[in-house]
Design a protein around this motif. Structure first.
Motif, PDB file in Angstrom:
ATOM      1  N   ARG A 183      -1.320   9.248  -1.265  1.00 37.36           N
ATOM      2  CA  ARG A 183      -0.081   8.470  -1.190  1.00 37.36           C
ATOM      3  C   ARG A 183      -0.342   6.984  -0.906  1.00 37.36           C
ATOM      4  NH1 ARG A 183       2.040  13.552   1.032  1.00 37.36           N
ATOM      5  NH2 ARG A 183       3.620  14.279  -0.458  1.00 37.36           N
ATOM      6  N   MET A 184      -1.577   6.639  -0.614  1.00 41.43           N
ATOM      7  CA  MET A 184      -1.953   5.234  -0.417  1.00 41.43           C
ATOM      8  C   MET A 184      -2.276   4.637  -1.784  1.00 41.43           C
ATOM      9  SD  MET A 184      -4.655   3.718   2.364  1.00 41.43           S
ATOM     10  CE  MET A 184      -6.020   4.756   1.770  1.00 41.43           C
ATOM     11  N   GLN A 185      -1.552   3.590  -2.185  1.00 42.96           N
ATOM     12  CA  GLN A 185      -1.529   3.154  -3.579  1.00 42.96           C
ATOM     13  C   GLN A 185      -2.572   2.109  -3.953  1.00 42.96           C
ATOM     14  OE1 GLN A 185       2.691   2.025  -3.553  1.00 42.96           O
ATOM     15  NE2 GLN A 185       3.158   3.859  -4.743  1.00 42.96           N
ATOM     16  N   VAL A 186      -3.377   1.670  -2.986  1.00 47.37           N
ATOM     17  CA  VAL A 186      -4.391   0.649  -3.271  1.00 47.37           C
ATOM     18  C   VAL A 186      -5.720   1.065  -2.645  1.00 47.37           C
ATOM     19  CG1 VAL A 186      -2.691  -1.212  -3.401  1.00 47.37           C
ATOM     20  CG2 VAL A 186      -3.756  -0.673  -1.208  1.00 47.37           C
ATOM     21  N   THR A 187      -6.756   0.272  -2.912  1.00 48.79           N
ATOM     22  CA  THR A 187      -8.074   0.572  -2.357  1.00 48.79           C
ATOM     23  C   THR A 187      -8.194   0.053  -0.927  1.00 48.79           C
ATOM     24  OG1 THR A 187      -9.071  -1.484  -3.171  1.00 48.79           O
ATOM     25  CG2 THR A 187      -9.165   0.446  -4.623  1.00 48.79           C
ATOM     26  N   THR A 188      -9.175   0.588  -0.223  1.00 50.52           N
ATOM     27  CA  THR A 188      -9.515   0.159   1.129  1.00 50.52           C
ATOM     28  C   THR A 188     -10.824  -0.622   1.108  1.00 50.52           C
ATOM     29  OG1 THR A 188     -10.733   2.202   1.504  1.00 50.52           O
ATOM     30  CG2 THR A 188      -8.400   2.182   2.147  1.00 50.52           C
ATOM     31  N   ILE A 189     -11.154  -1.256   2.212  1.00 50.28           N
ATOM     32  CA  ILE A 189     -12.453  -1.932   2.323  1.00 50.28           C
ATOM     33  C   ILE A 189     -13.584  -0.910   2.212  1.00 50.28           C
ATOM     34  CG2 ILE A 189     -12.478  -1.832   4.868  1.00 50.28           C
ATOM     35  CD1 ILE A 189     -13.850  -4.686   2.632  1.00 50.28           C
ATOM     36  N   THR A 190     -13.326   0.317   2.667  1.00 45.95           N
ATOM     37  CA  THR A 190     -14.341   1.364   2.539  1.00 45.95           C
ATOM     38  C   THR A 190     -14.510   1.786   1.076  1.00 45.95           C
ATOM     39  OG1 THR A 190     -12.576   2.878   3.245  1.00 45.95           O
ATOM     40  CG2 THR A 190     -14.199   2.263   4.891  1.00 45.95           C
TER      41      THR A 190
ATOM     42  N   HIS B 256       0.807  -1.230   0.000  1.00 47.05           N
ATOM     43  CA  HIS B 256       0.000   0.000   0.000  1.00 47.05           C
ATOM     44  C   HIS B 256       0.836   1.274   0.000  1.00 47.05           C
ATOM     45  CE1 HIS B 256       0.640   0.658   4.308  1.00 47.05           C
ATOM     46  NE2 HIS B 256       0.026  -0.454   4.641  1.00 47.05           N
ATOM     47  N   GLY B 257       2.126   1.183   0.349  1.00 44.99           N
ATOM     48  CA  GLY B 257       3.024   2.316   0.165  1.00 44.99           C
ATOM     49  C   GLY B 257       3.140   3.293   1.309  1.00 44.99           C
ATOM     50  N   ILE B 258       2.312   3.157   2.348  1.00 47.15           N
ATOM     51  CA  ILE B 258       2.422   4.067   3.495  1.00 47.15           C
ATOM     52  C   ILE B 258       3.457   3.465   4.442  1.00 47.15           C
ATOM     53  CG2 ILE B 258       1.206   5.244   5.357  1.00 47.15           C
ATOM     54  CD1 ILE B 258       0.318   6.100   2.572  1.00 47.15           C
ATOM     55  N   ILE B 259       4.716   3.852   4.252  1.00 48.47           N
ATOM     56  CA  ILE B 259       5.820   3.196   4.955  1.00 48.47           C
ATOM     57  C   ILE B 259       6.165   3.871   6.280  1.00 48.47           C
ATOM     58  CG2 ILE B 259       6.788   2.327   2.797  1.00 48.47           C
ATOM     59  CD1 ILE B 259       8.964   4.532   3.056  1.00 48.47           C
ATOM     60  N   GLY B 260       5.468   4.926   6.631  1.00 42.79           N
ATOM     61  CA  GLY B 260       5.705   5.611   7.897  1.00 42.79           C
ATOM     62  C   GLY B 260       4.720   6.753   8.029  1.00 42.79           C
ATOM     63  N   ASN B 261       4.739   7.422   9.172  1.00 42.08           N
ATOM     64  CA  ASN B 261       3.978   8.673   9.279  1.00 42.08           C
ATOM     65  C   ASN B 261       4.629   9.726   8.382  1.00 42.08           C
ATOM     66  OD1 ASN B 261       2.271   7.510  11.173  1.00 42.08           O
ATOM     67  ND2 ASN B 261       3.470   8.252  12.910  1.00 42.08           N
ATOM     68  N   HIS B 262       5.938   9.782   8.456  1.00 46.02           N
ATOM     69  CA  HIS B 262       6.766  10.595   7.562  1.00 46.02           C
ATOM     70  C   HIS B 262       7.812   9.683   6.951  1.00 46.02           C
ATOM     71  CE1 HIS B 262       5.198  13.512  10.537  1.00 46.02           C
ATOM     72  NE2 HIS B 262       5.276  14.410   9.579  1.00 46.02           N
ATOM     73  N   TRP B 263       8.263  10.007   5.790  1.00 41.40           N
ATOM     74  CA  TRP B 263       9.395   9.282   5.225  1.00 41.40           C
ATOM     75  C   TRP B 263      10.118  10.153   4.208  1.00 41.40           C
ATOM     76  CZ3 TRP B 263       4.341   7.726   3.903  1.00 41.40           C
ATOM     77  CH2 TRP B 263       4.002   7.826   2.552  1.00 41.40           C
ATOM     78  N   TYR B 264      11.354   9.774   3.937  1.00 40.58           N
ATOM     79  CA  TYR B 264      12.168  10.484   2.967  1.00 40.58           C
ATOM     80  C   TYR B 264      11.760  10.054   1.568  1.00 40.58           C
ATOM     81  CZ  TYR B 264      16.236  11.779   0.178  1.00 40.58           C
ATOM     82  OH  TYR B 264      17.063  12.291  -0.783  1.00 40.58           O
ATOM     83  N   ASP B 265      11.344  11.020   0.754  1.00 36.99           N
ATOM     84  CA  ASP B 265      10.968  10.749  -0.635  1.00 36.99           C
ATOM     85  C   ASP B 265      12.210  10.838  -1.506  1.00 36.99           C
ATOM     86  OD1 ASP B 265      10.099  11.349  -3.437  1.00 36.99           O
ATOM     87  OD2 ASP B 265       8.111  11.165  -2.550  1.00 36.99           O
TER      88      ASP B 265
END
Length: 557
Positions: free
Chosen positions: A147-154, A107-116
């Motif tokens: 920044r979230m690369q996929v779908t959610t259940i919602t 899903h790509g969310i690798i942290g609250n913050h991260w280095y791009d």
């Protein structure tokens, strides 16, 4: 003869059952009996308790009332061996993983913050300057889930119902609402403190706040909590926690000791006014109040088309960070949260119907006990700051490569290397990763070190490398992944934190309750990505498109 009769009876019974199961229609072949597909609930309520360790259920059990945690456990299904199967274990990745059914590697969310690595700067998981704040003049509303690369259940619920099913997400933290709401939420609301104390949103969702939210912000619904934080029960009964006055807890600005009562009125201006409420048990009550207002104003669960209310209780995390796992403040926060859950469940009974909604409760990560407290109890524990090793590490880099610039960034226990410098030095990236990893492994607080090449080239199935690999995103993660020793953290000397692959950060509650769920419990290992596909099966809808989890058959009725 008796044996013959017994066999004959079995054959007759079996035949009669077959006839019943394949009743002949008047003009055609046998009528096949369709398998039962349960009716979907009118409302699904997803509850994420920020920084909730599993043992908070058991440690405070005798203090809980019958209508909150105990109702969910006794009348629902308790997954007692539930874990995050990735690291870093933090709020952004946690909420994303619960709702997408997968891990940061997907899903790509690798942290609250991260280095791009492309932008060459640190970014925030939910920030989005292309949208405007709603409900405040500040920048606090410029958020989206892009920044979230996929779908959610919602998202899948919205797609399945052709957007007729509503999705509303609520949390004090923006990321605690934005990520669970997904890309198609009707609305996500979060709390902006400072001098305002308002519930706000982003123009990603709507052009203007609904009138009911504006009216809510004009009321005294939040201001009523500007009062001293006292204990819910007699402080002397909180024997499950350490002494109230100790050296392991943080302080509000203006306080001399971390003890009850906390005079929020006197501390108000020195602690950014309404922001102080986030770090008290009252923050969860504020969240519950607003969630219940949304339940009624948005008519959630009012018809047969399933809606979704995502609620994240963030104050448990703020309090844990300030006071630590073993504090009386944490205990009081959970006792008060228990009553807020009771209020929520009672309102769902009234507004939706006692047998018409489904609930899950989990956490976005756990937490470590304060290492300075553990050390005083003679348990191995400690601290590591990057600054503590920087001098030695810089000397190593200069001696080996002639420059310290070969390391561009350090965050989320990951080192990011400058690949252009490595290329200019005519070196192989993999060899540089391996050499630096070996150096880091010599430092006292470091437990294990892995390289990006190892993450890409191997398929781990257990242990810490398995957890790291699930958190490793090939495009976004760093070159070298560091794991500190159990009980060691990168944090101040007071309060608790999280983020590691250690079991105290991964073991969290998972409770299912209500329509479509069984009563019971299991000690079989379950994992956070299993939640979304389990809900998809319950609702009869498609899995989120990045799902790697497995439906939990044993919890489904």
């Amino acid at each position: 003869m008796r044996l013959f009769r017994f066999i004959a009876v079995l054959l007759i019974v079996g035949y009669s059952h077959q006839v019943e199961a394949q009743r002949k229609s008047k003009n055609g072949p046998p009528e096949q009996i369709a398998p039962t597909i349960g009716t979907a609930p009118k409302l699904v309520v997803g509850i994420v308790v920020d920084q909730m360790r599993y043992d908070y259920l058991t440690r405070f059990w005798e203090h809980y009332g019958q209508g909150g945690f105990k109702r969910l456990v006794n009348d629902g299904f308790n997954c007692r061996n539930n874990h995050f199967n990735y690291a870093p274990t933090s709020t952004g990745p946690g909420h994303a993983s619960v709702y997408t059914g997968t891990t940061p590697s997907t899903h790509g969310i690798i942290g609250n913050h991260w280095y791009d690595k492309v932008l060459d700067e640190e970014i925030y998981c939910a920030s989005d300057d292309t949208y405007q704040s709603l409900g405040t003049e500040s920048e606090a509303g410029k958020m989206s889930p892009h920044r979230m690369q996929v779908t959610t259940i919602t998202d899948q619920l919205r797609l399945h119902t052709q957007t007729r099913g509503k999705v509303i997400a609520v949390a004090l933290k923006d990321r605690g609402a934005v990520l669970p709401g997904g890309h198609m939420a009707n609305a996500a609301y979060w709390f902006h403190g400072s001098g305002e104390g308002h519930w706000i949103s982003s123009s990603f969702y709507m052009d203007d706040l609904p009138q009911w939210v504006k009216d809510y912000n004009l009321s005294d619904a939040v201001a009523q909590y500007k009062k001293p934080w006292t204990t819910f029960k007699d402080k002397g009964s909180y024997v499950e926690s350490v002494l109230d006055n100790n050296a392991y807890e943080g302080l509000f600005q203006g306080e001399n000791a971390p003890i009850f009562p906390h005079d929020l009125v006197a501390l108000w201006d020195a602690n950014e006014q309404f922001d102080i409420l986030k770090s008290t048990a009252y923050g969860n009550s504020i969240t519950t109040d607003f969630a219940l207002a949304a339940l009624v104003a948005e008519d959630l669960g009012a018809d047969t088309i399933t809606d979704f209310l995502a609620v994240s209780f963030s104050s448990t995390d703020y309090v844990g960070h300030m006071y630590g796992v073993d504090s009386k403040e944490v205990q009081d926060t959970y006792l008060r949260l228990d009553r807020d859950l009771e209020r929520l469940l009672n309102s769902l009974d009234k507004e939706v119907g006692a047998n018409e909604y489904s609930v899950f409760l989990t956490a976005d990560h756990g937490a470590v006990q304060v290492p300075s407290y553990l050390k005083d109890k003679k348990i191995p524990a400690g601290y590591m700051e990057y600054e503590d090793i920087k001098s030695t590490f810089d000397t190593f880099l200069k001696y080996t490569y002639g420059t310290t610039d070969i390391v561009k960034h350090f965050s989320n226990y990951q080192f990011f290397l400058d690949h252009k410098i490595i290329e200019n030095l005519d070196l192989e990236v993999g060899q540089v990763q391996e050499r630096i990893a070996k150096e880091l492994l010599t430092y006292d607080a470091v437990y294990q070190v892995y390289t990006a090449d190892q993450m890409r080239q191997n398929q781990y199935t257990r242990g810490i490398p398995y957890i790291l690999q699930n958190g490793y995103n090939q495009k976004r993660s760093g070159d070298i992944l560091v794991v500190l020793k159990p009980g060691f953290i990168k944090y101040p000397k007071t309060g608790s934190t999280h983020g590691t692959p250690q079991i105290y950060d991964t073991h969290v509650p998972l409770l299912f309750y209500g329509k479509g769920f069984k009563k019971g419990s299991t000690v079989k290992r379950t994992e956070i990505p299993d939640i979304a596909p389990t809900l998809a099966v319950l609702l009869g809808i498609a899995f989120p498109n990045g799902t790697t989890g497995t439906p939990l058959e044993m919890v489904l009725d």
